[in-house]
Design a protein around this motif. Structure first.
Motif, PDB file in Angstrom:
ATOM      1  N   ARG A 187      22.230  79.049  -7.907  1.00  0.00           N
ATOM      2  CA  ARG A 187      22.586  78.025  -6.916  1.00  0.00           C
ATOM      3  C   ARG A 187      21.697  76.803  -7.033  1.00  0.00           C
ATOM      4  NH1 ARG A 187      22.828  80.006  -0.913  1.00  0.00           N
ATOM      5  NH2 ARG A 187      20.650  80.500  -1.388  1.00  0.00           N
ATOM      6  N   SER A 188      20.403  77.031  -7.202  1.00  0.00           N
ATOM      7  CA  SER A 188      19.478  75.899  -7.257  1.00  0.00           C
ATOM      8  C   SER A 188      19.709  75.062  -8.509  1.00  0.00           C
ATOM      9  CB  SER A 188      18.027  76.392  -7.206  1.00  0.00           C
ATOM     10  OG  SER A 188      17.748  77.257  -8.296  1.00  0.00           O
ATOM     11  N   ALA A 189      19.980  75.718  -9.652  1.00  0.00           N
ATOM     12  CA  ALA A 189      20.231  74.966 -10.890  1.00  0.00           C
ATOM     13  C   ALA A 189      21.493  74.128 -10.750  1.00  0.00           C
ATOM     14  CB  ALA A 189      20.345  75.917 -12.074  1.00  0.00           C
ATOM     15  N   ALA A 190      22.537  74.714 -10.161  1.00  0.00           N
ATOM     16  CA  ALA A 190      23.780  73.962  -9.964  1.00  0.00           C
ATOM     17  C   ALA A 190      23.548  72.772  -9.041  1.00  0.00           C
ATOM     18  CB  ALA A 190      24.863  74.878  -9.397  1.00  0.00           C
ATOM     19  N   TRP A 191      22.776  72.992  -7.971  1.00  0.00           N
ATOM     20  CA  TRP A 191      22.530  71.884  -7.036  1.00  0.00           C
ATOM     21  C   TRP A 191      21.709  70.786  -7.704  1.00  0.00           C
ATOM     22  CZ3 TRP A 191      18.324  69.329  -5.149  1.00  0.00           C
ATOM     23  CH2 TRP A 191      18.592  68.392  -4.142  1.00  0.00           C
ATOM     24  N   GLN A 192      20.676  71.170  -8.479  1.00  0.00           N
ATOM     25  CA  GLN A 192      19.832  70.170  -9.135  1.00  0.00           C
ATOM     26  C   GLN A 192      20.647  69.295 -10.081  1.00  0.00           C
ATOM     27  OE1 GLN A 192      17.040  73.080 -10.605  1.00  0.00           O
ATOM     28  NE2 GLN A 192      15.387  72.311  -9.306  1.00  0.00           N
ATOM     29  N   VAL A 193      21.565  69.915 -10.823  1.00  0.00           N
ATOM     30  CA  VAL A 193      22.429  69.128 -11.712  1.00  0.00           C
ATOM     31  C   VAL A 193      23.303  68.191 -10.886  1.00  0.00           C
ATOM     32  CG1 VAL A 193      24.431  69.280 -13.235  1.00  0.00           C
ATOM     33  CG2 VAL A 193      22.437  70.705 -13.666  1.00  0.00           C
ATOM     34  N   HIS A 207      12.320  71.177 -15.080  1.00  0.00           N
ATOM     35  CA  HIS A 207      12.606  70.833 -13.687  1.00  0.00           C
ATOM     36  C   HIS A 207      13.128  69.400 -13.736  1.00  0.00           C
ATOM     37  CE1 HIS A 207      11.600  69.254  -9.655  1.00  0.00           C
ATOM     38  NE2 HIS A 207      11.769  70.497  -9.239  1.00  0.00           N
ATOM     39  N   PRO A 208      13.922  68.968 -12.766  1.00  0.00           N
ATOM     40  CA  PRO A 208      14.401  67.580 -12.826  1.00  0.00           C
ATOM     41  C   PRO A 208      13.306  66.542 -13.012  1.00  0.00           C
ATOM     42  CG  PRO A 208      15.609  68.769 -11.152  1.00  0.00           C
ATOM     43  CD  PRO A 208      14.539  69.701 -11.642  1.00  0.00           C
ATOM     44  N   ASP A 209      12.090  66.839 -12.532  1.00  0.00           N
ATOM     45  CA  ASP A 209      11.004  65.862 -12.672  1.00  0.00           C
ATOM     46  C   ASP A 209      10.042  66.207 -13.798  1.00  0.00           C
ATOM     47  OD1 ASP A 209      11.425  63.827 -10.554  1.00  0.00           O
ATOM     48  OD2 ASP A 209      11.439  65.595  -9.286  1.00  0.00           O
ATOM     49  N   LEU A 226      13.218  74.244  -5.699  1.00  0.00           N
ATOM     50  CA  LEU A 226      11.906  73.604  -5.767  1.00  0.00           C
ATOM     51  C   LEU A 226      12.109  72.093  -5.863  1.00  0.00           C
ATOM     52  CD1 LEU A 226       8.814  73.576  -6.128  1.00  0.00           C
ATOM     53  CD2 LEU A 226       9.202  73.918  -8.583  1.00  0.00           C
ATOM     54  N   ILE A 227      11.709  71.394  -4.830  1.00  0.00           N
ATOM     55  CA  ILE A 227      11.798  69.934  -4.809  1.00  0.00           C
ATOM     56  C   ILE A 227      10.378  69.392  -4.689  1.00  0.00           C
ATOM     57  CG2 ILE A 227      12.727  67.927  -3.598  1.00  0.00           C
ATOM     58  CD1 ILE A 227      14.982  69.700  -2.573  1.00  0.00           C
ATOM     59  N   ALA A 228       9.899  68.819  -5.774  1.00  0.00           N
ATOM     60  CA  ALA A 228       8.525  68.323  -5.804  1.00  0.00           C
ATOM     61  C   ALA A 228       8.393  67.286  -6.894  1.00  0.00           C
ATOM     62  CB  ALA A 228       7.545  69.475  -6.062  1.00  0.00           C
ATOM     63  N   PRO A 229       7.494  66.301  -6.721  1.00  0.00           N
ATOM     64  CA  PRO A 229       7.247  65.349  -7.806  1.00  0.00           C
ATOM     65  C   PRO A 229       6.524  66.035  -8.955  1.00  0.00           C
ATOM     66  CG  PRO A 229       5.704  65.001  -6.010  1.00  0.00           C
ATOM     67  CD  PRO A 229       6.691  66.009  -5.519  1.00  0.00           C
ATOM     68  N   HIS A 243       3.100  67.658  -8.570  1.00  0.00           N
ATOM     69  CA  HIS A 243       2.971  68.856  -7.745  1.00  0.00           C
ATOM     70  C   HIS A 243       3.702  70.049  -8.332  1.00  0.00           C
ATOM     71  CE1 HIS A 243       2.153  66.177  -3.968  1.00  0.00           C
ATOM     72  NE2 HIS A 243       1.152  66.170  -4.848  1.00  0.00           N
ATOM     73  N   LEU A 244       4.267  69.880  -9.503  1.00  0.00           N
ATOM     74  CA  LEU A 244       4.952  70.997 -10.146  1.00  0.00           C
ATOM     75  C   LEU A 244       3.943  71.942 -10.771  1.00  0.00           C
ATOM     76  CD1 LEU A 244       7.841  69.146 -12.035  1.00  0.00           C
ATOM     77  CD2 LEU A 244       8.033  70.486  -9.934  1.00  0.00           C
ATOM     78  N   PRO A 245       4.333  73.209 -10.952  1.00  0.00           N
ATOM     79  CA  PRO A 245       3.469  74.097 -11.752  1.00  0.00           C
ATOM     80  C   PRO A 245       3.239  73.476 -13.128  1.00  0.00           C
ATOM     81  CG  PRO A 245       5.216  75.334 -10.667  1.00  0.00           C
ATOM     82  CD  PRO A 245       5.527  73.900 -10.451  1.00  0.00           C
TER      83      PRO A 245
END
Length: 717
Positions: free
Chosen positions: A507-513, A380-382, A602-605, A608-610
């Motif tokens: 879509r979410s992976a593209a947006w996160q990048v 995840h980005p974080d 999924l936008i979380a620090p 708070h991630l799994p």
């Protein structure tokens, strides 16, 4: 007794010319009588006239989306000859041409009998040719057959062909042929090529002075060349005679004629347009025989891009070049394409299209690896990931600056373009899977040897700038493949298919990048966050790249030497990124902001991630931050201070924290934001914030503990 003196050749010449005119007049008179005596036989004779080919070859022209000329090509015999512009020729030029060459063009049938009789009478009276009788139809016939016309037989053949042309193609067809074939000196034929050569413009709209010169030159194209000083006077005199005739015929008024006479002649031939020159060359090769090739190129943006590319390398060595592409990632249309910084220049290899050349992409492939990792649930980005020395078989990759940052977030790893983290993720995905994903995005990835290795993600492969831009277009389009095209109507002709719109990443992976790339610091003085972009520098500084996109457009830039030799000190972020931002600036008001996140993102620090996403763990193994193996056998992770629910009075800007157990390194977060990353110690100092706060800590195994507390400041503090 004196012998008779020999005849004077000069005196005999007018008599011969007059005799030819008389002979021609008698022949044409007999022809006219035959027409009246036997109309049916005459019609059959005209219909049997041998006709030269009427399909006059013209050079291929490649045009922009608005129909303006990008580049023209010569016909096979080396002539500059072009079809008249689609928007037509200035009507005033046609009026001047008819007034000067053939005033009764609209009424005769190819031969102007009144002009023939007038010319014959003048020749008899003066003993020489005073005026001609050749109509525009006869001149067109002469230009078509390119045969000898010095004797009366040639003139008769010309007259017959002119009358046959009148029947076959009419007045408009004859004018169209003349406008294509009229000679303008050297290897230039036709009004359109002449207007481009002398004035640098299409003949659609001309000034009276320009139109008059184009009418005057075909009568004596070499002896009236205005670019030769000794012949400029003849060109000026001929032009002014045409202007006088036009004024007398009421085509222009006296003021316009006077102003036109004061207009200086062009003194040099202009180069024909050569915008998007290498693209045009490629399209002509792909469509042999095409007269007009319509593209998606935006002419204003194309010219701006060519200027910017040339300026970007102006201070470099003479072997330095650059290339750029701008496209609409919604439609796939290529709006600007510059294949070289100096078309035709030998030192810069100005005939090599560097938008299609396979070069090392440097770090520009990294975003695709992270996007695949997001899709596979690896990161995840974080998520936290290690940027420490690591071995992958015999390969021990290094960061560009040969420094290591320890434990970082994935977001920071991509933003700083760190090498070790992306290789860890690529190793988990598998290099074959990575290359397959890149190819699914529309990139031709060329690797040496057999199966692709991990070095691909650091630029160890060949990829063209065009394909990189295509790949980034997919990220911009929410992870769907975009097929770039440069031919007008190509997308409609292809229709919906399995490639256009093929899913590359979610879509979410593209947006996160894209969100991470939009936070990379912009070049100095540029707006931050306007575009999502990535830079790349190949091994040995051979290639400097930058690719990016906003909500509507995608662009890519390459700078280097076409021969592949190093360019010392060339970094993508320093030389290519400013040019990329210049290209987006040139789009002006057409800029569109980047889109918001898809609802499933999924936008979380980190806290708070799994748990599996809090720290990157390669499937099947967990690498140690220190050269040992991580095991779950250590003491439980416990925050000793501050205790949960405590209330602390702040005495400074920081508070001490202390833990026990767990496996280092530790990452501390204050209210979800990293406060101390990859700390090997069990103690740290965190920012002191008045009010309720949450402190969390995560160890190397991804185990997390958190406490909540209230912090207050003393009265008066």
């Amino acid at each position: 007794m004196t012998s008779p003196s020999p005849p004077d050749p000069a005196a005999a010449r007018p008599r011969r010319q007059g005799g030819r005119i008389i002979a021609l007049t008698l022949a044409l008179g007999l022809l006219a009588g035959a027409m009246d005596a036997g109309r049916l036989q005459f019609d059959r004779w005209l219909d049997a006239t041998p006709m030269p080919p009427l399909a006059v070859p013209v050079g291929t022209e490649v045009v922009a989306r608005d129909g303006s000329l990008l580049r023209a090509f010569q016909v096979g015999d080396g002539l500059w000859r072009l079809a008249p512009p689609a928007s037509g020729v200035d009507p005033r030029l046609l009026d001047m041409l008819i007034a000067w060459e053939d005033r009764r063009f609209a009424s005769h049938h190819g031969v102007d009998w009144r002009a023939v009789l007038r010319a014959a009478g003048q020749a008899v009276r003066h003993g020489r040719i005073v005026s001609g009788a050749s109509t525009l139809s006869m001149q067109t016939a002469r230009l078509l057959e390119r045969g000898p016309t010095a004797d009366w037989r040639g003139k008769l053949r010309q007259a017959r062909l002119a009358m046959a042309l009148e029947r076959r193609i009419g007045k408009d067809g004859i004018l169209a042929l003349y406008l294509r074939l009229a000679p303008y000196g050297g290897n230039t034929e036709g009004v359109r090529a002449a207007a481009l050569m002398w004035f640098g413009k299409e003949p659609t709209r001309l000034t009276p002075a320009e139109a008059a010169l184009l009418v005057a030159l075909p009568q004596a194209p070499e002896s009236r060349r205005p670019d030769i000083a000794a012949r400029r006077g003849a060109a000026l005199a001929a032009r002014d005679r045409v202007l006088a005739r036009a004024e007398a015929a009421g085509i222009i008024d006296a003021d316009s004629a006077a102003l036109a006479r004061k207009t200086p002649l062009p003194t040099a031939r202009r180069a024909f347009p050569a915008h998007a020159a290498l693209l045009a060359e490629r399209l002509r090769a792909a469509h042999p025989g095409a007269v007009r090739i319509e593209t998606t190129i935006d002419p204003q943006l194309q010219r701006a891009a060519e200027t910017m590319v040339a300026r970007a390398i102006s201070d470099g060595s003479e072997r330095l070049s650059a290339a750029a592409i701008v496209a609409d990632h919604v439609t796939g249309e290529v709006l600007a394409e510059v294949g070289t910084a100096d078309f035709g220049a030998t030192p810069r290899a100005g005939f090599i299209d560097m938008t299609r050349a396979l070069r090392s992409p440097g770090s520009t492939l990294k975003p695709f690896v992270y996007a695949m990792g997001f899709d596979d649930g690896l990161i995840h980005p974080d998520s936290l990931i290690e940027d420490r020395p690591a071995s992958f078989g015999r390969w021990q990759p290094q960061n560009f600056d040969r420094q290591f940052r320890g434990t970082v977030t994935v977001r920071e790893a991509l933003r700083q373009s760190l090498n070790i983290p992306v290789v860890r993720i690529a190793d988990a995905l598998g290099p074959a899977r990575v290359v397959a994903g890149l190819r699914r995005a529309g990139m031709r990835v060329e690797t040496q040897g057999g199966a692709p290795g991990l070095a691909v993600v650091l630029g160890g492969a060949g990829v063209s700038l065009h394909d990189l831009v295509s790949g980034y277009a997919a990220l911009a389009q929410g992870g769907q493949r975009v097929v770039l095209h440069d031919l007008a109507g190509a997308a409609e002709a292809a229709g919906p298919g399995p490639v256009q719109g093929q899913r590359v990443v979610s879509r979410s992976a593209a947006w996160q990048v894209g969100d991470i790339l939009s936070r990379i610091p912009a070049p100095e003085g540029r707006a931050q966050g306007r575009i999502a972009y990535k830079t790349g520098t190949s091994y040995g500084h051979r290639d400097a790249l930058s690719v990016g996109y906003d909500g509507r457009f995608v662009a890519g830039v390459w700078i280097g030497r076409p021969d592949g030799t190093p360019v010392p000190g060339a970094f993508g972020g320093e030389v290519a990124a400013p040019l990329l931002f210049d290209l987006f600036d040139a789009l002006g008001a057409r800029h569109r902001p980047l889109p918001p996140p898809p609802p499933e993102t999924l936008i979380a620090p980190n806290a708070h991630l799994p748990i599996p996403l809090r720290r990157f763990t390669a499937p099947g193994r967990v690498a140690s931050a220190d050269a040992g193996r991580l095991t779950p056998d250590s003491d439980p992770l416990t925050i000793l201070f501050p205790p949960d629910g405590a209330e602390l009075e702040l005495t400074g800007d920081q508070i001490p924290v202390r833990l026990r157990g767990g496996v280092p390194p530790y990452t501390w977060l204050m209210n979800g934001r990293p406060a101390a990353i990859a700390s090997p110690l069990t103690e740290a100092r965190l920012p002191g914030l008045a009010g309720m706060s949450e402190i969390s800590v995560t160890d190397a195994l991804g185990r997390t503990q958190r406490v909540r507390l209230r912090m207050t400041r003393p009265l008066g503090g």
